[in-house]
Design a protein around this motif. Structure first.
Motif, mmCIF file in Angstrom:
data_model
loop_
_atom_site.group_PDB
_atom_site.id
_atom_site.type_symbol
_atom_site.label_atom_id
_atom_site.label_comp_id
_atom_site.label_asym_id
_atom_site.label_seq_id
_atom_site.Cartn_x
_atom_site.Cartn_y
_atom_site.Cartn_z
ATOM 1 N N LYS A 256 48.214 39.759 37.558
ATOM 2 C CA LYS A 256 47.577 40.514 37.773
ATOM 3 C C LYS A 256 48.402 41.885 36.653
ATOM 4 C CE LYS A 256 45.354 41.053 42.353
ATOM 5 N NZ LYS A 256 45.458 41.038 43.584
ATOM 6 N N VAL A 257 47.768 42.253 35.549
ATOM 7 C CA VAL A 257 48.674 43.399 34.145
ATOM 8 C C VAL A 257 48.359 44.205 34.445
ATOM 9 C CG1 VAL A 257 48.390 43.825 31.727
ATOM 10 C CG2 VAL A 257 47.700 41.222 32.886
ATOM 11 N N VAL B 287 39.407 48.410 36.790
ATOM 12 C CA VAL B 287 38.764 47.280 36.313
ATOM 13 C C VAL B 287 40.681 46.960 36.707
ATOM 14 C CG1 VAL B 287 37.885 45.520 34.419
ATOM 15 C CG2 VAL B 287 36.870 48.046 34.899
ATOM 16 N N GLN B 288 40.231 45.440 36.824
ATOM 17 C CA GLN B 288 41.777 44.841 37.246
ATOM 18 C C GLN B 288 41.534 43.568 35.775
ATOM 19 O OE1 GLN B 288 44.328 44.681 39.420
ATOM 20 N NE2 GLN B 288 44.624 43.633 37.649
ATOM 21 N N TYR B 289 42.714 44.114 35.128
ATOM 22 C CA TYR B 289 42.974 42.364 33.963
ATOM 23 C C TYR B 289 43.448 41.961 34.435
ATOM 24 C CZ TYR B 289 40.089 46.243 30.581
ATOM 25 O OH TYR B 289 39.296 46.948 30.628
ATOM 26 N N ILE B 290 43.538 40.521 34.549
ATOM 27 C CA ILE B 290 44.158 39.022 34.502
ATOM 28 C C ILE B 290 44.226 38.676 34.161
ATOM 29 C CG2 ILE B 290 44.074 37.077 36.859
ATOM 30 C CD1 ILE B 290 41.957 39.100 38.544
ATOM 31 N N ASN B 291 45.597 37.771 33.569
ATOM 32 C CA ASN B 291 45.899 37.501 32.793
ATOM 33 C C ASN B 291 46.225 35.943 33.393
ATOM 34 O OD1 ASN B 291 47.447 35.364 30.944
ATOM 35 N ND2 ASN B 291 49.310 36.594 31.081
ATOM 36 N N ILE C 87 34.538 39.750 34.157
ATOM 37 C CA ILE C 87 34.135 39.898 32.455
ATOM 38 C C ILE C 87 35.149 38.826 32.127
ATOM 39 C CG2 ILE C 87 33.938 40.410 30.119
ATOM 40 C CD1 ILE C 87 32.954 42.921 33.292
ATOM 41 N N TRP C 88 34.625 37.080 31.650
ATOM 42 C CA TRP C 88 35.288 35.794 31.958
ATOM 43 C C TRP C 88 35.573 35.876 30.345
ATOM 44 C CZ3 TRP C 88 33.465 30.320 32.032
ATOM 45 C CH2 TRP C 88 34.475 29.155 31.063
ATOM 46 N N ASP D 36 34.630 46.159 38.299
ATOM 47 C CA ASP D 36 34.914 44.639 37.770
ATOM 48 C C ASP D 36 36.230 43.892 37.133
ATOM 49 O OD1 ASP D 36 32.195 44.532 37.833
ATOM 50 O OD2 ASP D 36 31.878 44.952 35.049
ATOM 51 N N ALA D 37 36.478 42.787 36.853
ATOM 52 C CA ALA D 37 37.967 42.296 36.533
ATOM 53 C C ALA D 37 37.412 41.774 35.548
ATOM 54 C CB ALA D 37 37.765 41.598 37.469
ATOM 55 N N VAL D 38 38.549 42.334 34.320
ATOM 56 C CA VAL D 38 38.821 41.060 33.033
ATOM 57 C C VAL D 38 39.445 40.244 33.211
ATOM 58 C CG1 VAL D 38 39.138 41.267 30.786
ATOM 59 C CG2 VAL D 38 37.469 43.035 32.112
ATOM 60 N N LEU D 39 39.110 38.977 33.471
ATOM 61 C CA LEU D 39 39.684 36.785 33.317
ATOM 62 C C LEU D 39 40.189 36.670 32.109
ATOM 63 C CD1 LEU D 39 40.897 35.565 34.951
ATOM 64 C CD2 LEU D 39 38.782 34.470 35.559
ATOM 65 N N LEU D 40 41.058 36.466 31.861
ATOM 66 C CA LEU D 40 41.619 35.592 30.703
ATOM 67 C C LEU D 40 42.398 33.917 31.401
ATOM 68 C CD1 LEU D 40 42.211 34.518 27.603
ATOM 69 C CD2 LEU D 40 44.896 34.921 28.291
ATOM 70 N N SER D 41 40.936 33.214 31.633
ATOM 71 C CA SER D 41 41.235 31.827 31.706
ATOM 72 C C SER D 41 40.287 30.506 31.147
ATOM 73 C CB SER D 41 40.609 31.444 33.078
ATOM 74 O OG SER D 41 41.010 31.132 33.543
#
Length: 453
Positions: A321-322, A328-332, A354-355, A422-427
């Protein structure tokens, strides 16, 4: 201290590749009386050159001087060099042994070894296991795919125990290497470009971790994984089996019942509440089971295991979690370099997502992600040179798919698409080498871009 694994004449040790493992092997080889020659077809980083010079080790860069290389009595190759590279094939054709750093360093330590492999979860399980053993008072090193080179640690400090994260490439280069405790987290298709697109070759590579184990050794594995279970049915092994499962209660091994994580080994049983685990998601419950089973076998106090599980902070670039910006939660999750790793990430998402996905596709099959994408993903931001496979796979189930060529642009587009909650997920589900140096570079650029919003 030599195990005498191979009676190799101690003359010329040639090392192909001057990265962490190559330089570590050079330092250990020099200490053990070998003549050393290090050869790298690319440029050698300045810090590695300095280490080689400090130890008065001969090296070359941006070429392979074959006349010198073929004088070798033993060759250690970097795991990044494929087994079927022409130079490697010719060395073997001349009867010159080509091994991995792991195999070489193994010969010179009498430490108790814990080897951890798997398509996903290796790093988290390795770091958690190391955390448990260190807190339990053991003199323990961490090496392999993570931390400093195994060979360098054997040369300079030689711990009583090592926790080794082992990739399939490293396992391909072993002959006599034997961990006292082997852990296999799971097997899903990965690196098939390296294994001639033959999944069975990749599976066999992972199971090399148990090939030298005896009845006195232990094998910890995921009993819910059909690939692992099928291989074990067809290939009997000597080591004592300790499975872990989220689905069934086990006579021996680790499982969850009534929100309690239970570990049974020999005549010992340990329990702890799953609510106390700091790392989230079903996959991390399995990683915790594997690590705690190792700690139990090495007789770490139960209370120390519980406390250490509660204090473990997880791994950088893995569901990290960044920041939260405008709710909005940004996740690395940059470490997700294959489809299965991204499956775990999407499965753990509890918000509309948002992926950000894409990179170097290793022959990915995206079909298994479709149900999760349908359920959880509201928009896709592609980040790669070739985004066509992703657009083809998900174009019918996600209304918004954008293409980007830089991390800054990808994060900006995700920011515009995201709404409160929402969440923004870099995966990425892909390797990183099209636009980034490695997955760490990709993850750091993501974090920097988020902080600059």
């Amino acid at each position: 201290m030599s195990k005498g694994a191979k009676n190799i004449e101690r003359n010329l040790l040639v090392i192909l590749g001057a990265g962490e493992s190559g330089v570590g092997t050079a330092i250990l080889g020099k200490k053990e009386g070998f003549q050393i020659f290090v050869s790298d077809k690319g440029k050698i980083k300045d810090n590695f050159k300095a280490q080689l010079d400090e130890h008065e080790i001969e090296w070359e860069e941006e070429q392979h001087s074959e006349e010198k290389i073929f004088e070798a009595h033993l060759v250690m190759k970097s795991p990044g060099i494929p087994d079927d590279a022409p130079l490697v094939s010719r060395l073997r054709g001349k009867g010159i042994p080509v091994i991995s750093e792991i195999e070489f360093a193994y010969t010179y330590t009498s430490a108790v070894l814990v080897g951890i492999t798997g398509s996903n979860g290796k790093t988290t399980t390795t770091k958690l296991t190391h955390h448990l053993l260190k807190n339990g008072g053991l003199n323990v090193g961490m090496a392999g795919n993570v931390g400093k080179s195994f060979a360098k640690q054997v040369a300079e400090t030689d711990a009583d125990h090592y926790v080794l994260e082992l990739s399939s490439f490293q396992l391909d280069g072993i002959e006599d290497f034997k961990p006292h405790i082997a852990v296999l987290t799971n097997i899903t298709p990965d690196h098939l470009d390296r294994y001639r697109h033959d999944f069975n070759q990749y599976i066999a590579s992972k199971f090399r971790i148990v090939k030298n184990q005896t009845e006195k050794d232990y094998f910890i594995y995921d009993a819910d994984d059909p690939v692992i279970m099928k291989w074990l049915q067809e290939n009997p092994i000597l080591s004592q089996k300790l499975p872990f499962s989220l689905r069934e209660e086990l006579e021996k091994g680790a499982f969850i019942k009534d929100e309690q994580l239970i570990i049974r080994t020999d005549n010992s049983e340990m329990t702890m509440s799953t609510s106390k685990l700091t790392i989230e998601g079903k996959h991390n419950a399995k990683n915790a089971m594997a690590a705690a089973t190792v700690a139990q076998l090495l007789r770490i106090r139960k209370e120390t295991i519980r406390q250490s599980m509660e204090s473990f902070q997880g791994v950088e670039h893995r569901l990290e979690k960044v920041l939260k910006i405008n709710s909005v939660q940004y996740i690395n999750d940059s470490k997700a370099t294959n489809v299965n790793a991204t499956y775990y990430a999407l499965e753990s998402m509890e918000s509309e997502t948002i992926w950000i996905v894409g990179g170097v596709d290793k022959g990915n099959e995206y079909a298994e992600l479709l149900p999760l994408v349908n359920e959880k993903v509201k928009a896709i931001v592609c980040l790669g040179i070739n985004n066509e496979p992703i657009i083809n796979a998900f174009g019918n189930c996600v209304d918004t798919i954008l293409e980007t060529r830089s991390m800054e642009d990808a994060v900006q587009q995700a920011y515009k698409l995201a709404e409160k909650g929402d969440a923004v997920l870099l995966s990425p589900a892909c390797a990183s080498f099209d636009l980034f140096e490695n997955y760490e570079d990709r993850g750091r650029q993501f974090k920097e871009a988020v902080r600059n919003l």
